[in-house]
Design a protein around this motif. Structure first.
Motif, PDB file in Angstrom:
ATOM      1  N   TYR A  37       3.863   0.410   4.211  1.00 29.48           N
ATOM      2  CA  TYR A  37       3.671   0.746   5.663  1.00 29.48           C
ATOM      3  C   TYR A  37       3.555   2.269   6.022  1.00 29.48           C
ATOM      4  N   CYS A  38       2.678   2.113   7.028  1.00 26.13           N
ATOM      5  CA  CYS A  38       2.646   3.794   7.515  1.00 26.13           C
ATOM      6  C   CYS A  38       2.714   3.660   9.111  1.00 26.13           C
ATOM      7  N   GLY A  39       3.584   4.465   9.686  1.00 28.05           N
ATOM      8  CA  GLY A  39       3.670   4.702  11.295  1.00 28.05           C
ATOM      9  C   GLY A  39       2.423   5.227  11.870  1.00 28.05           C
ATOM     10  N   ILE A  40       2.310   5.111  12.950  1.00 26.77           N
ATOM     11  CA  ILE A  40       1.280   5.801  13.760  1.00 26.77           C
ATOM     12  C   ILE A  40       1.989   6.703  14.831  1.00 26.77           C
ATOM     13  N   GLY A  62      -1.564  10.061   8.883  1.00 28.51           N
ATOM     14  CA  GLY A  62      -0.216   9.517   8.398  1.00 28.51           C
ATOM     15  C   GLY A  62       0.872  10.166   7.859  1.00 28.51           C
ATOM     16  N   HIS A  63       1.911  10.521   8.382  1.00 31.28           N
ATOM     17  CA  HIS A  63       3.094  11.107   7.883  1.00 31.28           C
ATOM     18  C   HIS A  63       4.332  10.397   7.970  1.00 31.28           C
ATOM     19  N   GLU A  64       4.350   9.325   7.986  1.00 33.37           N
ATOM     20  CA  GLU A  64       5.548   8.597   8.122  1.00 33.37           C
ATOM     21  C   GLU A  64       5.262   7.201   7.276  1.00 33.37           C
ATOM     22  N   PHE A  65       5.666   7.071   6.056  1.00 29.88           N
ATOM     23  CA  PHE A  65       5.149   5.777   5.371  1.00 29.88           C
ATOM     24  C   PHE A  65       6.160   5.614   4.310  1.00 29.88           C
ATOM     25  N   ALA A  66       6.260   4.438   3.856  1.00 30.60           N
ATOM     26  CA  ALA A  66       7.336   3.818   3.049  1.00 30.60           C
ATOM     27  C   ALA A  66       6.611   2.629   1.921  1.00 30.60           C
ATOM     28  N   GLY A  67       7.227   2.737   0.930  1.00 34.17           N
ATOM     29  CA  GLY A  67       6.556   1.866  -0.109  1.00 34.17           C
ATOM     30  C   GLY A  67       7.645   1.862  -1.395  1.00 34.17           C
ATOM     31  N   THR A  68       6.808   1.675  -2.405  1.00 39.53           N
ATOM     32  CA  THR A  68       7.469   1.327  -3.654  1.00 39.53           C
ATOM     33  C   THR A  68       7.144   2.412  -4.854  1.00 39.53           C
TER      34      THR A  68
END
Length: 349
Positions: A37-40, A62-68
């Motif tokens: 996921y990446c925030g806008i 995109g400078h706010e993202f999360a993953g594995t």
């Protein structure tokens, strides 16, 4: 180098397109992240549309993202394959200057490397999190605690730390009265975090349209700034005011709401607005005016841990990759409660 699928802005006013971007090969201290996921962020919109200066296109924001974590370099010690992680506004800094050594990489004296649209130490141009994979130096990768979903964690990596840092720096907590100007993507998190810290929180917004939300998020009071009585009734009340709106505010009027040694902190970038500095309002009660820029890596981790412990998460609306342009328009028209998050599995789908 290898390629990954991404969503890119084709021009300042052009459409978003599905494309591929090159990522560097995994270095000794690098982490490969499968982005979920990446925030806008509104900063993405300012950047893409050239409001903060000319850009090179195509540009992947995109400078706010999360993953594995899916792979690590041989010298990585801070992360392991399978870890839930996130990345915020920075992916590198000099690591040697006074500010970096103090854990304030956002103020790197040699200039930090931004997550997109910036030149990294190896000479490559960074491309952001509207994509499916990224390679990042381990020192700029954050652990996402189990108490946070990846979709909810993403906006915390910009909006969360942007509000948490000044609240922590200026001592928001029990016995302190905090006002939050604005109830948007930043402001709603400011309310939640300040309340979780134990402060008495008041929202100052143009209207009362989001009052129910503000009170639900932890505010003790919610006032409309369009009502002149608001400034009369709240004069000299607050220890701390955080300003989360990007446009012009009547600084003199808001400074009048601070008590002795009260602090006013600007967070949102005022695009196209010079600040008219009211020295009299500062001198009247030994007030402080300052600005706060995101937070360092250690503090960002502290923020994530705090939010997980206290059940603080942003209110999000998840969108598909082909809805990014529409989401930008909706952010500009304030038609979102309260942050958009891109499901990167939809890129190229």
């Amino acid at each position: 180098m290898f390629t990954t699928t991404a969503v890119a802005a084709s021009a300042a006013t052009g459409p978003f397109v599905t494309t591929t971007v090159q990522r560097r090969e995994l270095g000794p201290g690098d982490v490969l992240i499968d982005i979920a996921y990446c925030g806008i962020c509104h900063s993405d919109i300012h950047t893409v549309r050239g409001e903060w200066g000319p850009q090179q296109y195509p540009l992947v924001p995109g400078h706010e993202f999360a993953g594995t974590v899916s792979a690590i370099g041989p010298e990585v010690t801070k992360h392991a394959v399978g870890d839930r992680v996130g990345v915020g506004c920075m992916v590198n800094s000099c690591g040697e200057c006074e500010n970096c050594r103090a854990g304030q990489e956002q103020y790197c004296l040699k200039g930090n490397v931004l997550t997109y649209g910036s030149v990294d130490r190896d000479g490559t141009t960074t491309q952001g999190g509207y994509s499916q994979q990224v390679v990042v130096d381990q020192d700029f990768v954050l652990h996402v605690p189990d108490g946070l979903g990846l979709a909810e964690a993403a906006p915390l990596l910009c909006a969360g730390i942007t509000t948490y840092s000044p609240l922590a720096r200026w001592g928001a907590g029990p016995g302190k009265r905090v006002a939050v100007i604005g109830m948007g993507g930043l402001g709603h998190l400011g309310v939640k975090i300040a309340a979780a810290m134990g402060a008495e929180v008041t929202v100052l917004s143009r209207s009362l349209s989001k009052k129910d939300d503000g009170l639900k998020f932890g505010a003790a009071d919610y006032r409309a700034t369009s009502d002149e009585q608001t400034f009369e009734e709240l004069a000299g009340r607050f220890d701390l005011i955080i300003n989360t709106v990007s446009g012009h505010v009547d600084l003199g009027a808001y400074l009048g709401l601070l008590r002795l040694d009260g602090v006013f902190v600007t967070l949102g970038a005022a695009v196209g607005h010079d600040i008219e500095f009211p020295t009299g309002a500062i001198a009247a009660n030994r007030r402080v005016y300052t600005y706060s820029l995101i937070g360092g890596i250690a503090e960002t981790q502290q923020m994530l841990d705090f939010c997980a412990e206290h059940g603080v998460a942003p209110e999000i609306e998840t969108v598909a990759a082909d809805q990014v342009g529409e989401a930008y328009d909706r952010v500009v028209s304030s038609d979102v409660r309260y942050r958009f998050v891109i499901d990167t599995a939809t890129i190229g789908a």
